[in-house]
Design a protein around this motif. Structure first.
Motif, PDB file in Angstrom:
ATOM      1  N   PHE A 150       0.839  -1.206   0.000  1.00 19.06           N
ATOM      2  CA  PHE A 150       0.000   0.000   0.000  1.00 19.06           C
ATOM      3  C   PHE A 150       0.867   1.247   0.000  1.00 19.06           C
ATOM      4  N   VAL A 151       0.265   2.352  -0.396  1.00 17.76           N
ATOM      5  CA  VAL A 151       0.944   3.640  -0.440  1.00 17.76           C
ATOM      6  C   VAL A 151       0.706   4.368   0.888  1.00 17.76           C
ATOM      7  N   VAL A 152       1.758   4.915   1.459  1.00 15.41           N
ATOM      8  CA  VAL A 152       1.623   5.707   2.683  1.00 15.41           C
ATOM      9  C   VAL A 152       1.308   7.144   2.260  1.00 15.41           C
ATOM     10  N   TRP A 153       0.042   7.378   1.943  1.00 16.52           N
ATOM     11  CA  TRP A 153      -0.366   8.684   1.423  1.00 16.52           C
ATOM     12  C   TRP A 153      -0.214   9.796   2.443  1.00 16.52           C
ATOM     13  N   SER A 154      -0.367   9.487   3.716  1.00 18.90           N
ATOM     14  CA  SER A 154      -0.310  10.538   4.744  1.00 18.90           C
ATOM     15  C   SER A 154       1.070  11.157   4.856  1.00 18.90           C
ATOM     16  N   SER A 155       2.101  10.447   4.363  1.00 23.34           N
ATOM     17  CA  SER A 155       3.475  10.958   4.404  1.00 23.34           C
ATOM     18  C   SER A 155       3.982  11.348   3.018  1.00 23.34           C
ATOM     19  N   ALA A 156       3.066  11.487   2.051  1.00 24.61           N
ATOM     20  CA  ALA A 156       3.465  11.805   0.678  1.00 24.61           C
ATOM     21  C   ALA A 156       3.640  13.308   0.503  1.00 24.61           C
ATOM     22  N   PHE A 157       4.786  13.681  -0.064  1.00 21.25           N
ATOM     23  CA  PHE A 157       5.096  15.088  -0.332  1.00 21.25           C
ATOM     24  C   PHE A 157       5.402  15.267  -1.815  1.00 21.25           C
ATOM     25  N   ILE A 158       5.060  16.416  -2.340  1.00 20.81           N
ATOM     26  CA  ILE A 158       5.444  16.811  -3.698  1.00 20.81           C
ATOM     27  C   ILE A 158       6.300  18.072  -3.565  1.00 20.81           C
ATOM     28  N   LYS A 188      -2.090  19.079   0.221  1.00 25.01           N
ATOM     29  CA  LYS A 188      -2.154  20.526  -0.005  1.00 25.01           C
ATOM     30  C   LYS A 188      -1.641  20.928  -1.387  1.00 25.01           C
ATOM     31  N   PHE A 189      -1.255  19.934  -2.180  1.00 24.18           N
ATOM     32  CA  PHE A 189      -0.714  20.219  -3.498  1.00 24.18           C
ATOM     33  C   PHE A 189      -1.861  20.418  -4.496  1.00 24.18           C
ATOM     34  N   PRO A 190      -1.725  21.382  -5.432  1.00 23.67           N
ATOM     35  CA  PRO A 190      -2.804  21.627  -6.422  1.00 23.67           C
ATOM     36  C   PRO A 190      -3.067  20.378  -7.264  1.00 23.67           C
ATOM     37  N   ILE A 191      -4.298  19.913  -7.266  1.00 25.27           N
ATOM     38  CA  ILE A 191      -4.696  18.730  -8.019  1.00 25.27           C
ATOM     39  C   ILE A 191      -5.225  19.167  -9.386  1.00 25.27           C
ATOM     40  N   PRO A 192      -4.860  18.456 -10.461  1.00 25.32           N
ATOM     41  CA  PRO A 192      -5.343  18.831 -11.795  1.00 25.32           C
ATOM     42  C   PRO A 192      -6.868  18.900 -11.855  1.00 25.32           C
ATOM     43  N   GLN A 193      -7.357  19.810 -12.675  1.00 22.65           N
ATOM     44  CA  GLN A 193      -8.805  19.964 -12.825  1.00 22.65           C
ATOM     45  C   GLN A 193      -9.437  18.674 -13.332  1.00 22.65           C
ATOM     46  N   GLY A 194     -10.628  18.412 -12.836  1.00 22.64           N
ATOM     47  CA  GLY A 194     -11.348  17.221 -13.264  1.00 22.64           C
ATOM     48  C   GLY A 194     -11.065  15.995 -12.434  1.00 22.64           C
ATOM     49  N   ALA A 195     -10.242  16.125 -11.404  1.00 21.14           N
ATOM     50  CA  ALA A 195      -9.906  14.990 -10.539  1.00 21.14           C
ATOM     51  C   ALA A 195      -9.937  15.424  -9.085  1.00 21.14           C
ATOM     52  N   THR A 196     -10.113  14.458  -8.206  1.00 23.51           N
ATOM     53  CA  THR A 196     -10.020  14.710  -6.777  1.00 23.51           C
ATOM     54  C   THR A 196      -8.828  13.951  -6.223  1.00 23.51           C
ATOM     55  N   LEU A 197      -8.370  14.360  -5.054  1.00 26.22           N
ATOM     56  CA  LEU A 197      -7.250  13.670  -4.411  1.00 26.22           C
ATOM     57  C   LEU A 197      -7.597  12.206  -4.173  1.00 26.22           C
ATOM     58  N   GLU A 198      -8.827  11.940  -3.747  1.00 29.87           N
ATOM     59  CA  GLU A 198      -9.237  10.568  -3.468  1.00 29.87           C
ATOM     60  C   GLU A 198      -9.203   9.711  -4.726  1.00 29.87           C
ATOM     61  N   GLN A 199      -9.632  10.279  -5.849  1.00 31.32           N
ATOM     62  CA  GLN A 199      -9.600   9.537  -7.107  1.00 31.32           C
ATOM     63  C   GLN A 199      -8.168   9.211  -7.518  1.00 31.32           C
ATOM     64  N   ILE A 200      -7.286  10.180  -7.387  1.00 29.55           N
ATOM     65  CA  ILE A 200      -5.883   9.976  -7.752  1.00 29.55           C
ATOM     66  C   ILE A 200      -5.242   8.924  -6.861  1.00 29.55           C
ATOM     67  N   GLN A 201      -5.509   8.996  -5.556  1.00 29.89           N
ATOM     68  CA  GLN A 201      -4.936   8.018  -4.634  1.00 29.89           C
ATOM     69  C   GLN A 201      -5.408   6.608  -4.976  1.00 29.89           C
ATOM     70  N   GLN A 202      -6.679   6.448  -5.226  1.00 28.09           N
ATOM     71  CA  GLN A 202      -7.221   5.122  -5.549  1.00 28.09           C
ATOM     72  C   GLN A 202      -6.669   4.613  -6.872  1.00 28.09           C
ATOM     73  N   GLU A 203      -6.627   5.478  -7.883  1.00 27.98           N
ATOM     74  CA  GLU A 203      -6.169   5.082  -9.211  1.00 27.98           C
ATOM     75  C   GLU A 203      -4.708   4.648  -9.197  1.00 27.98           C
ATOM     76  N   TYR A 204      -3.858   5.422  -8.513  1.00 29.39           N
ATOM     77  CA  TYR A 204      -2.429   5.135  -8.591  1.00 29.39           C
ATOM     78  C   TYR A 204      -1.987   4.051  -7.619  1.00 29.39           C
TER      79      TYR A 204
END
Length: 316
Positions: free
Chosen positions: A183-191, A198-214
């Protein structure tokens, strides 16, 4: 700086072993490679084919062998030998066949190269690394597995493309089993020093969708490749080269390798799984404690339980 006498041994001249040897030569990561296989003609065919590229590259030596004694004085020995995963199998399905192969291999390596660093690549890598540690008489810091290094690299590369940032600026780890319970440790993920939340997410997507997809893409990537070509070898061979380079240069880089879990992870102190460690000339120099939220701790415990069950099944 790499020593003028640096020597890397590889156990197994199959797809992964041969591709590791080829990558080491192409990238000039050491001075001498010994490619070992029980079937000498197989080792010779692979080694000679690779050797034909050396006149166009940096001067190196690649030696085929079926004698363990030729691995003596290796800085690092990479273990790729084992029964191949078949279509529809998980990595854990090969455990019973590969456990005895690893035990006998490690005993031979203890005999001829007791001070070498041993890197386990054979699958299921976490359980086989635990077997190798239990079998070997060498210091535990000298044995580790490739863990979730490739999974983490896949995640960082694909997530970087999605967020339109360089992969080097994606700081996120895949931990646990190199397999279905990783699994991905999303709580410790930095960009780039900014929390992913807190990082700007591309339009048309949510953070939850990106986390699940990747997370899903990373977990299934190896299976998707296997279904199409019958094996995976290029990615893992590049991972091995990176680890070899880090060891020979004593770079002290951080990789999520297969190692016995620190008790502070809350999963006991026997299970072996992918966790971030500092890697240098003495192997594992230190294991790092990665921050996790309650859900991620639960996932880590589930992954550890799965690996413990697999290991204990060998003794039932």
């Amino acid at each position: 700086m790499i020593s003028k006498t640096s020597k890397v041994g590889i156990i197994g001249a199959g797809n992964v072993g041969a591709d590791v040897a080829n990558a080491l030569v192409l990238l000039g990561k050491c001075v001498r490679v010994v490619l070992f296989d029980r079937t000498l003609s197989k080792a010779e065919g692979q080694a000679w084919d690779i050797e034909d590229s050396i006149p166009l590259l940096k001067e190196m030596e690649i030696i085929p062998s079926n004698q363990y004694e030729d691995l003596a004085d290796s800085d690092i020995i990479i273990v790729t030998v084992g029964v191949q995963q078949k279509q529809g199998q998980t990595r854990l399905d090969t455990l019973s066949d590969n456990a005895q192969i690893i035990r006998s291999t490690i005993k031979e390596l203890d005999r001829v190269a007791p001070n070498s660093i041993v890197l386990i690549v054979s699958n299921p890598v976490d359980v086989l690394t635990r077997i190798a540690i239990a079998t070997s008489t060498r210091a535990e810091n000298l044995i580790f597995g490739s863990g979730t290094v490739l999974d983490t690299a896949r995640l960082r590369y694909q997530l970087g493309k999605r967020l339109n940032v360089a992969k080097q600026d994606v700081h996120a780890y895949v931990i646990g089993e190199h397999g279905d319970s990783e699994f991905v440790v999303w709580s410790s993920a930095f960009i780039g020093g900014i929390l992913l939340t807190k990082f700007p997410i591309p339009q048309g997507a949510t953070l939850e969708q990106i986390q699940q997809e990747y997370a899903q893409l990373t977990r299934k990537r190896g299976y998707n490749i296997f279904e199409r070509k019958g094996n995976t070898s290029y990615g893992i061979s590049t991972v091995v080269c990176q680890l070899v380079d880090t060891i020979l240069r004593d770079e002290k880089q951080i990789f999520p390798v297969s190692a016995r879990a620190d008790s502070n992870y809350g999963v006991g102190s026997e299970v072996v799984l992918g966790l971030p460690c500092i890697i240098g000339s003495t192997g594992i120099q230190r294991q790092l404690l990665l921050s996790r939220n309650a859900h991620e701790q639960h996932l880590l415990e589930e992954s550890a339980n799965k690996l413990n069950e697999a290991y204990n099944s060998l003794h039932n």
